[in-house]
Design a protein around this motif. Structure first.
Motif, PDB file in Angstrom:
ATOM      1  N   THR A   8       7.410  45.778  53.406  1.00 28.78           N
ATOM      2  CA  THR A   8       6.772  44.540  53.835  1.00 28.78           C
ATOM      3  C   THR A   8       5.659  44.822  54.840  1.00 28.78           C
ATOM      4  OG1 THR A   8       8.891  43.441  53.495  1.00 28.78           O
ATOM      5  CG2 THR A   8       7.222  42.212  54.675  1.00 28.78           C
ATOM      6  N   THR A  44       6.729  32.550  55.097  1.00 31.81           N
ATOM      7  CA  THR A  44       5.977  33.783  55.346  1.00 31.81           C
ATOM      8  C   THR A  44       5.799  34.039  56.842  1.00 31.81           C
ATOM      9  OG1 THR A  44       3.862  32.630  55.024  1.00 31.81           O
ATOM     10  CG2 THR A  44       4.799  33.782  53.117  1.00 31.81           C
ATOM     11  N   ILE A  96       8.718  36.117  57.562  1.00 35.91           N
ATOM     12  CA  ILE A  96       8.534  37.471  57.027  1.00 35.91           C
ATOM     13  C   ILE A  96       7.668  38.299  57.968  1.00 35.91           C
ATOM     14  CG2 ILE A  96       7.503  38.820  55.157  1.00 35.91           C
ATOM     15  CD1 ILE A  96       8.235  36.503  53.256  1.00 35.91           C
ATOM     16  N   CYS A 156       9.344  39.111  61.349  1.00 35.35           N
ATOM     17  CA  CYS A 156      10.437  40.091  61.263  1.00 35.35           C
ATOM     18  C   CYS A 156       9.931  41.525  61.098  1.00 35.35           C
ATOM     19  CB  CYS A 156      11.356  39.772  60.086  1.00 35.35           C
ATOM     20  SG  CYS A 156      12.516  38.466  60.418  1.00 35.35           S
ATOM     21  N   THR A 157       8.692  41.697  60.677  1.00 34.65           N
ATOM     22  CA  THR A 157       8.237  43.033  60.328  1.00 34.65           C
ATOM     23  C   THR A 157       7.062  43.559  61.145  1.00 34.65           C
ATOM     24  OG1 THR A 157       6.795  42.131  58.619  1.00 34.65           O
ATOM     25  CG2 THR A 157       9.005  42.784  57.946  1.00 34.65           C
ATOM     26  N   SER A 205       3.403  35.415  47.932  1.00 32.19           N
ATOM     27  CA  SER A 205       4.569  36.270  48.095  1.00 32.19           C
ATOM     28  C   SER A 205       5.406  36.375  46.825  1.00 32.19           C
ATOM     29  CB  SER A 205       5.446  35.752  49.236  1.00 32.19           C
ATOM     30  OG  SER A 205       5.983  34.492  48.897  1.00 32.19           O
ATOM     31  N   ALA A 245       6.800  39.970  48.033  1.00 31.24           N
ATOM     32  CA  ALA A 245       7.519  40.021  49.312  1.00 31.24           C
ATOM     33  C   ALA A 245       8.178  38.682  49.570  1.00 31.24           C
ATOM     34  CB  ALA A 245       6.554  40.384  50.430  1.00 31.24           C
ATOM     35  N   ASP A 246       8.917  38.189  48.599  1.00 27.20           N
ATOM     36  CA  ASP A 246       9.573  36.895  48.750  1.00 27.20           C
ATOM     37  C   ASP A 246      11.011  37.052  49.243  1.00 27.20           C
ATOM     38  OD1 ASP A 246      10.336  38.053  46.401  1.00 27.20           O
ATOM     39  OD2 ASP A 246      10.194  36.246  45.194  1.00 27.20           O
ATOM     40  N   TYR A 247      11.179  37.941  50.172  1.00 30.78           N
ATOM     41  CA  TYR A 247      12.472  38.193  50.792  1.00 30.78           C
ATOM     42  C   TYR A 247      12.252  38.372  52.289  1.00 30.78           C
ATOM     43  CZ  TYR A 247      10.575  42.898  50.472  1.00 30.78           C
ATOM     44  OH  TYR A 247       9.758  43.992  50.567  1.00 30.78           O
ATOM     45  N   LEU A 248      13.303  38.239  53.036  1.00 32.06           N
ATOM     46  CA  LEU A 248      13.251  38.413  54.480  1.00 32.06           C
ATOM     47  C   LEU A 248      13.987  39.706  54.836  1.00 32.06           C
ATOM     48  CD1 LEU A 248      12.185  36.825  56.895  1.00 32.06           C
ATOM     49  CD2 LEU A 248      14.415  35.775  57.079  1.00 32.06           C
ATOM     50  N   ILE A 251      18.259  42.869  52.928  1.00 29.81           N
ATOM     51  CA  ILE A 251      17.318  41.750  52.864  1.00 29.81           C
ATOM     52  C   ILE A 251      18.092  40.470  52.594  1.00 29.81           C
ATOM     53  CG2 ILE A 251      15.421  43.173  52.002  1.00 29.81           C
ATOM     54  CD1 ILE A 251      15.939  41.917  49.226  1.00 29.81           C
TER      55      ILE A 251
END
Length: 181
Positions: free
Chosen positions: A7, A32, A35, A38-39, A127, A155-158, A165
């Motif tokens: 990500t 998003t 997302i 978190c990264t 995403s 990137a449709d995950y957290l 994830i």
């Protein structure tokens, strides 16, 4: 697969693209935003010439709709607002990088943004997979030809850890029970 690193690399590719060199704004939606937070740290984003991170669903609305959780209400308020620049004035020299989920609500908010553009150009990243009808809707409403590129980054995950994830799916227990597992 390291979910956080993957990500981070997606976000890095978005904000350091050769086409987005210079001062820029990162426009996000509710998911998003999670997302990115978190990264990637704010200092990392700032070091890449991203001077503003904002939500697309609240960027153009007034203070009464900022607290609204309904994106449709925010979109309605955006169209009825008298101030076409909203709270972000004098941003016509900046490029907008939009990182959004491919939903009808986000497409509608993006269309409203493109009808009253606040930035010199738009680089759109979704995403997940964008339907052809939503892509057509965005293209038909880009009257000023400000959209320079549209990409799908999966990137449709957290990402929680490098090996964990969440998909933010609700009621997964009841889904497994009804499936008989």
């Amino acid at each position: 697969m390291d979910a956080i690193k993957t990500t981070q690399q997606y976000i890095e590719r978005m904000i350091t693209s050769e086409k987005t060199r210079g001062m820029k704004v990162l426009l996000l939606d509710a998911f998003t935003t999670q997302i990115v937070s978190c990264t990637t740290s704010q200092s990392t984003i700032l070091a890449k010439e991203v001077y503003l991170v904002s939500r697309l669903d609240t960027a153009n609305s007034n203070t009464t709709s900022t607290n609204s959780t309904d994106a449709t209400a925010a979109a309605t308020t955006m169209t009825s607002s008298d101030d076409s620049a909203g709270p972000l004035k004098n941003t016509g020299h900046m490029k907008a990088i939009c990182f959004l989920r491919p939903t009808e609500i986000n497409a509608g908010l993006l269309v409203k943004e493109l009808t009253r553009p606040r930035f010199s150009e738009y680089h759109i990243y979704f995403s997940g997979i964008l339907s052809s009808s939503l892509l057509r809707l965005i293209a038909e409403n880009d009257e000023h030809d400000l959209v320079k590129q549209v990409h799908e980054f999966y990137a449709d995950y957290l990402p929680i850890n490098e090996d964990l994830i969440t998909l933010n799916c609700r009621n997964t227990i009841s889904m497994t029970v009804s499936a008989g597992t």
